[in-house]
Design a protein around this motif. Structure first.
Motif, PDB file in Angstrom:
ATOM      1  N   GLY A  14       0.794  -1.234   0.000  1.00 46.13           N
ATOM      2  CA  GLY A  14       0.000   0.000   0.000  1.00 46.13           C
ATOM      3  C   GLY A  14       0.818   1.271   0.000  1.00 46.13           C
ATOM      4  N   VAL A  15       1.985   1.228  -0.560  1.00 40.39           N
ATOM      5  CA  VAL A  15       2.827   2.432  -0.667  1.00 40.39           C
ATOM      6  C   VAL A  15       2.516   3.130  -1.988  1.00 40.39           C
ATOM      7  CG1 VAL A  15       5.179   3.311  -0.805  1.00 40.39           C
ATOM      8  CG2 VAL A  15       4.632   1.417   0.745  1.00 40.39           C
ATOM      9  N   ILE A  16       2.324   4.442  -1.928  1.00 46.85           N
ATOM     10  CA  ILE A  16       2.036   5.231  -3.126  1.00 46.85           C
ATOM     11  C   ILE A  16       3.319   5.929  -3.579  1.00 46.85           C
ATOM     12  CG2 ILE A  16       0.617   7.026  -4.171  1.00 46.85           C
ATOM     13  CD1 ILE A  16      -0.984   4.666  -3.154  1.00 46.85           C
ATOM     14  N   LEU A  17       3.738   5.658  -4.803  1.00 44.36           N
ATOM     15  CA  LEU A  17       4.908   6.313  -5.386  1.00 44.36           C
ATOM     16  C   LEU A  17       4.446   7.474  -6.247  1.00 44.36           C
ATOM     17  CD1 LEU A  17       7.921   6.527  -6.251  1.00 44.36           C
ATOM     18  CD2 LEU A  17       7.369   4.920  -8.097  1.00 44.36           C
ATOM     19  N   LYS A  18       4.952   8.671  -5.943  1.00 41.16           N
ATOM     20  CA  LYS A  18       4.672   9.865  -6.740  1.00 41.16           C
ATOM     21  C   LYS A  18       5.986  10.340  -7.358  1.00 41.16           C
ATOM     22  CE  LYS A  18       0.739  11.284  -3.897  1.00 41.16           C
ATOM     23  NZ  LYS A  18       0.174  12.348  -3.008  1.00 41.16           N
ATOM     24  N   TYR A  19       5.883  10.624  -8.660  1.00 43.09           N
ATOM     25  CA  TYR A  19       7.101  10.925  -9.400  1.00 43.09           C
ATOM     26  C   TYR A  19       6.746  11.897 -10.523  1.00 43.09           C
ATOM     27  CZ  TYR A  19      11.401  10.018 -12.012  1.00 43.09           C
ATOM     28  OH  TYR A  19      12.586  10.149 -12.672  1.00 43.09           O
ATOM     29  N   PRO A  20       7.545  12.954 -10.747  1.00 37.28           N
ATOM     30  CA  PRO A  20       7.208  13.967 -11.752  1.00 37.28           C
ATOM     31  C   PRO A  20       6.916  13.368 -13.122  1.00 37.28           C
ATOM     32  CG  PRO A  20       9.081  14.687 -10.455  1.00 37.28           C
ATOM     33  CD  PRO A  20       8.801  13.270 -10.054  1.00 37.28           C
TER      34      PRO A  20
END
Length: 555
Positions: A14-20
């Motif tokens: 349940g980890v959310i990865l946010k990346y440009p």
């Protein structure tokens, strides 16, 4: 020590990865001894594999809810390859566990625990990159001149801890003289040959003389230098420090050569304190990347901010200094000695750039590899210490001198797009692998340390990988035209071009049509016009021949 002792949590769902410029990814994080791995069940989403050694800084931000209670938060992973990841984690406890685990694994200092010692190359090694570029092989033409020889006075690293086992020195100078001269130079770095031009002029490098307040003299050192000066000529010494820096060093026992003792040499100062001062150079690089990350400012302010960070000036200063030295060698055939304080940063940078200007071999893929081997790895640039952190970190002795070299070469590629066998992707790959890699080439601070730690026996060289045909093809410049000419880069302020393909590649969309494609179109049009001109010339010759064949002859 076992890696398991450093890992507080090895798996988290349940980890959310946010990346440009990418969609958010909901996935599972797994942490191994060397990698952070984030995978998702969503089709079409690639796994993220991040080497812990690539993590430069970790910032933690907790989510505050009503009543001052925290519930999870975000980890911002700032990487040496200039990527910035955001990991959103729902539990505060797990947030701290992941943060602590990554801090433990990314701050390891023992090279034997780094990934290159555990990595196993999946394909057969066609050639051993560690043995490709020997001193004898690199200086074959020089050694055939009967004026130079390979000395192994440093075979056991007892004369100079930062030099390799073999160096090239004047043939008339014996090993006893070299050992005596080493006691007079900072770090034992006595004068050695860096490059011999096709007109016979040579480039030497060394550490600063230990002149001191008592004006110490060393006749063996003088003998080495005077040997390379021809009758009726004077050599040139470039001390890459300001007068103030030299004075400070003299109070510590250092200094510069005495004009009285080195009467066959002219001594000049060409300040590159911005490179030899590790803290200053790292701050300059950090401000450059900070300006690139901050994209919410107007264009004019952004350009001003880039210029004020100091990095573009360091690039121009290095290129300008190299041009001055190259002119002495190429145009006046004068021998040149370069040194700063220890001769491990600015000295190696200038020597490398001089050779790119003068020697077309250095503009090839293997030529650049050989240059890095002899002028950086074997010459004792402390990669392990200098690249311990990137622009987001702060470590003693860390400094991006090698990335500065790559940026300087990038300026060459911009100005001379057809003169280099390699393209920008090659330089970007070297940048990334210098900081964090599965290969052992850039580990440790010296040849001695790499030898002692078993780097050459237990790891794979990056050259073994790059020189594989399939891999090599991705770095070749299709516009390359070999030329023996010397190239002189412009050092005017407007000539500096920010390295978008490295510094901005994760932040903005890259142009769909690259400069390479533009140059290719121009070259194709040029060839078309040349073919048309040749056809027209042939047609004109045919018409002229027909005319004279039928023209009446004069009586």
């Amino acid at each position: 020590m076992e890696f398991i002792d450093l890992i507080s949590i090895n798996k988290l769902d349940g980890v959310i990865l946010k990346y440009p410029r990418q969609e958010n990814v909901d996935g599972t994080v797994c942490i191994t001894g060397h990698h952070l791995i984030l995978s998702s069940r969503k089709e079409g989403v690639r796994e993220l594999w991040l080497l812990h050694k690539n993590i430069d800084a970790i910032e933690k931000k907790e989510n505050k809810i009503s009543g001052g209670i925290t519930q999870g938060g975000s980890l911002f992973l700032k990487c040496k390859d200039l990527r910035i990841f955001q990991l959103d984690i729902g539990s505060t406890t797990e947030l701290h566990q992941v943060a602590q685990t990554l801090e433990n694994l990314s701050s390891l200092q023992d090279p034997s625990l780094f990934y290159p010692f555990f990595y196993r190359h999946m394909h057969p090694i066609m050639e051993n990159g560690y043995t490709l570029y020997s001193i004898e092989g690199e200086f074959t033409k020089v050694l055939a001149s009967e004026e130079w020889r390979v000395s192994r006075v440093n075979q056991n690293y007892s004369v100079c801890a930062s030099y390799g086992k073999a160096v090239v020195v004047p043939k008339s100078i014996d090993d006893e003289t070299l050992a005596a001269a080493a006691t007079f130079r900072q770090g034992g770095r006595f004068p050695v040959l860096s490059y011999r031009h096709n007109n016979g002029a040579v480039l030497l490098r060394a550490g600063q003389p230990l002149y001191g307040p008592k004006h110490r003299r060393c006749r063996p050192d003088e003998a080495i230098l005077n040997t390379v000066v021809n009758a009726g000529m004077k050599g040139i010494i470039y001390d890459l420090r300001s007068s103030n820096a030299i004075s400070q060093q003299q109070n510590k026992g250092g200094g510069t050569e005495s004009a009285a003792n080195y009467s066959q040499w002219k001594i000049y100062n060409r300040s590159m304190d911005d490179v030899d001062n590790q803290q200053q150079l790292l701050e300059s690089f950090s401000k450059l990347i900070e300006a690139c990350v901050d994209r919410d400012i107007s264009s004019d302010k952004w350009i001003s901010r880039l210029e004020s960070c100091g990095w573009p000036e360091s690039v121009r200063n290095a290129l300008h200094t190299a041009c001055i030295v190259a002119q002495h060698i190429h145009q006046k055939a004068e021998p040149v000695l370069i040194h700063g304080t220890r001769g491990e940063d600015a000295t190696l940078l200038v020597c490398s750039l001089v050779q790119i200007i003068l020697n077309p071999d250095c503009r090839t893929v293997r030529g650049l590899q050989a240059l890095i081997e002899r002028e950086w790895l074997q010459a004792g640039h402390p990669f392990g210490s200098r690249l311990r952190c990137g622009p987001f970190g702060a470590q003693p002795r860390a400094a991006p001198a090698f990335p500065l070299l790559l940026d300087c070469v990038r300026q060459f590629l911009e100005q001379f797009p057809c003169s280099f066998e390699y393209r920008q992707a090659y330089l970007v790959a070297l940048y990334e692998h210098a900081y964090a890699s599965q290969f052992g080439t850039f580990l440790c601070d010296s040849d001695q340390e790499r030898q002692t730690r078993g780097v050459y026996d237990q790891t794979t060289s990056i050259w073994s990988w790059i020189n594989q045909p399939d891999e090599l093809a991705t770095y070749l410049n299709p516009l390359y035209e070999p030329t023996p000419n010397v190239i002189w880069p412009s050092v005017a302020p407007m000539s500096y071009v920010i390295w978008e393909e490295l510094y901005l590649r994760w932040l903005v969309e890259q142009r769909t049509e690259s400069r390479e494609e533009q140059y290719r179109a121009i070259r194709a049009r040029e060839q078309q016009l040349r073919a048309q001109a040749l056809a027209a010339r042939r047609e004109l010759c045919d018409l002229a021949a027909q005319y004279y064949a039928h023209a009446p002859t004069e009586q």
